[in-house]
Scaffold this motif. Structure first.
Motif, PDB file in Angstrom:
ATOM      1  N   CYS A  83       0.801  -1.238   0.000  1.00 20.43           N
ATOM      2  CA  CYS A  83       0.000   0.000   0.000  1.00 20.43           C
ATOM      3  C   CYS A  83       0.829   1.281   0.000  1.00 20.43           C
ATOM      4  CB  CYS A  83      -1.011  -0.007   1.143  1.00 20.43           C
ATOM      5  SG  CYS A  83      -0.271  -0.305   2.718  1.00 20.43           S
ATOM      6  N   CYS A  84       2.152   1.190   0.190  1.00 15.44           N
ATOM      7  CA  CYS A  84       3.001   2.383   0.081  1.00 15.44           C
ATOM      8  C   CYS A  84       3.698   2.332  -1.285  1.00 15.44           C
ATOM      9  CB  CYS A  84       4.036   2.420   1.209  1.00 15.44           C
ATOM     10  SG  CYS A  84       5.230   3.756   0.996  1.00 15.44           S
ATOM     11  N   PRO A  85       3.273   3.166  -2.235  1.00 20.63           N
ATOM     12  CA  PRO A  85       3.836   3.080  -3.588  1.00 20.63           C
ATOM     13  C   PRO A  85       5.329   3.402  -3.643  1.00 20.63           C
ATOM     14  CG  PRO A  85       2.369   4.988  -3.384  1.00 20.63           C
ATOM     15  CD  PRO A  85       2.225   4.200  -2.128  1.00 20.63           C
ATOM     16  N   ALA A  86       5.799   4.225  -2.695  1.00 18.95           N
ATOM     17  CA  ALA A  86       7.231   4.553  -2.689  1.00 18.95           C
ATOM     18  C   ALA A  86       8.035   3.285  -2.355  1.00 18.95           C
ATOM     19  CB  ALA A  86       7.507   5.656  -1.672  1.00 18.95           C
ATOM     20  N   PRO A 130      -1.700  11.781   1.546  1.00 22.76           N
ATOM     21  CA  PRO A 130      -0.552  12.315   2.282  1.00 22.76           C
ATOM     22  C   PRO A 130       0.708  12.618   1.481  1.00 22.76           C
ATOM     23  CG  PRO A 130      -0.614   9.934   2.490  1.00 22.76           C
ATOM     24  CD  PRO A 130      -1.781  10.315   1.626  1.00 22.76           C
ATOM     25  N   CYS A 131       0.759  12.237   0.187  1.00 27.93           N
ATOM     26  CA  CYS A 131       2.054  12.381  -0.496  1.00 27.93           C
ATOM     27  C   CYS A 131       1.888  12.354  -2.012  1.00 27.93           C
ATOM     28  CB  CYS A 131       2.981  11.244  -0.080  1.00 27.93           C
ATOM     29  SG  CYS A 131       2.397   9.634  -0.635  1.00 27.93           S
ATOM     30  N   ALA A 133       3.739  10.438  -3.905  1.00 29.97           N
ATOM     31  CA  ALA A 133       3.924   9.056  -4.382  1.00 29.97           C
ATOM     32  C   ALA A 133       2.556   8.467  -4.724  1.00 29.97           C
ATOM     33  CB  ALA A 133       4.615   8.216  -3.313  1.00 29.97           C
ATOM     34  N   LYS A 134       1.553   8.871  -3.973  1.00 30.70           N
ATOM     35  CA  LYS A 134       0.194   8.385  -4.232  1.00 30.70           C
ATOM     36  C   LYS A 134      -0.326   8.926  -5.567  1.00 30.70           C
ATOM     37  CE  LYS A 134      -1.224   5.554  -1.049  1.00 30.70           C
ATOM     38  NZ  LYS A 134      -1.685   4.215  -1.444  1.00 30.70           N
ATOM     39  N   MET A 254       6.427   1.101   5.449  1.00 26.74           N
ATOM     40  CA  MET A 254       5.885   2.434   5.154  1.00 26.74           C
ATOM     41  C   MET A 254       7.081   3.362   5.124  1.00 26.74           C
ATOM     42  SD  MET A 254       2.363   2.741   7.226  1.00 26.74           S
ATOM     43  CE  MET A 254       0.890   2.476   6.306  1.00 26.74           C
ATOM     44  N   CYS A 255       7.271   4.023   3.993  1.00 27.56           N
ATOM     45  CA  CYS A 255       8.496   4.814   3.825  1.00 27.56           C
ATOM     46  C   CYS A 255       8.599   5.977   4.807  1.00 27.56           C
ATOM     47  CB  CYS A 255       8.579   5.340   2.397  1.00 27.56           C
ATOM     48  SG  CYS A 255       8.982   4.018   1.246  1.00 27.56           S
ATOM     49  N   CYS A 256       7.464   6.562   5.180  1.00 30.33           N
ATOM     50  CA  CYS A 256       7.521   7.736   6.064  1.00 30.33           C
ATOM     51  C   CYS A 256       7.534   7.320   7.534  1.00 30.33           C
ATOM     52  CB  CYS A 256       6.330   8.648   5.795  1.00 30.33           C
ATOM     53  SG  CYS A 256       6.325   9.232   4.103  1.00 30.33           S
ATOM     54  N   GLY A 259       4.430   6.042   9.350  1.00 30.88           N
ATOM     55  CA  GLY A 259       3.396   5.703   8.355  1.00 30.88           C
ATOM     56  C   GLY A 259       2.917   6.947   7.631  1.00 30.88           C
ATOM     57  N   CYS A 260       1.733   6.873   7.039  1.00 29.27           N
ATOM     58  CA  CYS A 260       1.232   7.994   6.221  1.00 29.27           C
ATOM     59  C   CYS A 260       0.953   9.246   7.055  1.00 29.27           C
ATOM     60  CB  CYS A 260      -0.019   7.588   5.464  1.00 29.27           C
ATOM     61  SG  CYS A 260       0.294   6.307   4.247  1.00 29.27           S
ATOM     62  N   GLY A 263       3.531  11.637   6.157  1.00 26.59           N
ATOM     63  CA  GLY A 263       3.684  11.948   4.732  1.00 26.59           C
ATOM     64  C   GLY A 263       4.052  13.401   4.471  1.00 26.59           C
TER      65      GLY A 263
HETATM   66  S1  SF4 Z   1       2.773   8.982   2.937  1.00 28.31           S
HETATM   67 FE1  SF4 Z   1       4.727   7.949   3.061  1.00 28.31          FE
HETATM   68  S2  SF4 Z   1       4.192   5.919   3.900  1.00 28.31           S
HETATM   69 FE2  SF4 Z   1       2.297   6.811   3.105  1.00 28.31          FE
HETATM   70  S3  SF4 Z   1       2.117   6.108   0.988  1.00 28.31           S
HETATM   71 FE3  SF4 Z   1       3.160   8.097   0.925  1.00 28.31          FE
HETATM   72  S4  SF4 Z   1       5.344   7.580   0.930  1.00 28.31           S
HETATM   73 FE4  SF4 Z   1       4.239   5.755   1.648  1.00 28.31          FE
END
Ligand code: SF4
Length: 296
Positions: A83-86, A130-131, A133-134, A254-256, A259-260, A263
């Motif tokens: 679910c985290c595209p990054a 939140p970002c 990447a989404k 989750m990259c951040c 979590g989101c 973001g």
């Molecule tokens: S906010 Fe961060 S953890 Fe959430 S989807 Fe975007 S990059 Fe991934």
């Protein structure tokens, strides 16, 4: 990836059926109740507001089903969340062996877009999250038309002189209330928690298709990574080189940080968002109390 503010506002002005899909993290960004935020989106010109936490329930059950069929049965050693595209992009580029185990389950945004287009075939769907990447992920999804961040939504509210906290605190009532588990997807560890909760329902679903899972099923042994920093990446690369050394079978990444809620497109501090999350959860049903998670 350029902003889509103008595209969205143009479609709202044309009075098209523009449906807002706020991410779980978005529901925590404003100093307002979730009802007030939804009312503010309607005032802005969206024709309906469908929380992405509703689609998160489908991610949970599908991911649980995928885990049961592939990992619990021993067909593959592990699975990692999608679910985290990054993360999905990073793992495919830098840890391709692990990348082969990314879950094929869709993200909450994907399933929410599908549900909205099922209900409103003419809808223009706008994920607000939140970002950026989404936004990249949204472009690849058939049923997601645009993606905005919380920061962009704040700019639009300010330009339109709409303050969510002055809106009516009244449910729109156009969808069911999302589950607690789906509403918590924006915080690290909670995706896995939702998948664990969904296992019994997923298991029933598999049996209803007359599929047998066999015996000696492996339980979920989670590993959590958030943020995906240099140290975490080093670890992931080591696991990539020796999959048998991974001390678990479900890697949630989750990259951040946190979590989101962490973001880069958010407008509230993660701690503030987490505090707001605690206030909304008691008003929401548990995943297992919801009979029909496949509909809005
Ligand atoms: S906010 Fe961060 S953890 Fe959430 S989807 Fe975007 S990059 Fe991934």
């Amino acid at each position: 990836m350029p902003s889509q503010i103008v595209d969205v506002l143009r479609k709202i002005r044309q009075k098209l059926n523009v449906v807002a899909m706020p991410a779980p993290s978005l529901m925590l960004q404003f100093d307002a109740t979730t009802n007030q935020l939804k009312q503010a989106l309607i005032k802005l010109g969206f024709s309906d507001v469908v929380e992405v936490a509703l689609g998160a329930d489908l991610t949970s059950i599908n991911e649980a089903e995928e885990f049961l069929e592939n990992v619990a049965t021993g067909k593959q050693p592990l699975m990692t969340t999608s679910c985290c595209p990054a993360w999905v992009r990073a793992v495919s580029l830098h840890a391709p062996n692990l990348g082969t185990y990314v879950s094929s389950t869709g993200s909450p945004m994907k399933y929410t877009g599908d549900l909205v287009k099922q209900r409103y075939p003419d809808a223009i769907t706008v994920f607000i999250g939140p970002c950026t990447a989404k936004r990249t992920e949204g472009i690849s999804l058939e049923n997601v038309d645009h993606v905005l961040t919380a920061e962009e939504l704040l700019c639009i509210f300010q330009a339109a002189e709409i303050d969510p906290k002055t809106m009516l605190d009244e449910e729109l009532g156009t969808t069911r209330i999302p589950s607690q588990e789906g509403s918590q997807y924006c915080q690290t560890q909670n995706v896995t928690q939702a998948v664990i909760v969904a296992v019994p329902k997923a298991s029933e679903r598999i049996k209803s298709k007359s599929q047998e899972l066999g015996e000696d099923l492996k339980e979920i042994q989670p590993i959590f990574i958030s943020p995906l920093d240099k140290r975490a990446f080093k670890q992931l690369r080591q696991w990539n080189d020796d999959i048998s050394s991974v001390p678990g079978n479900l890697i949630e990444v989750m990259c951040c940080d946190g979590g989101c809620v962490g973001g880069s497109g958010n407008i509230s501090a993660p701690q503030t968002s987490v505090a707001r999350l605690k206030t909304i959860l008691p008003k929401r049903p548990l995943f297992n109390d919801i009979e029909d998670i496949e509909n809005l």
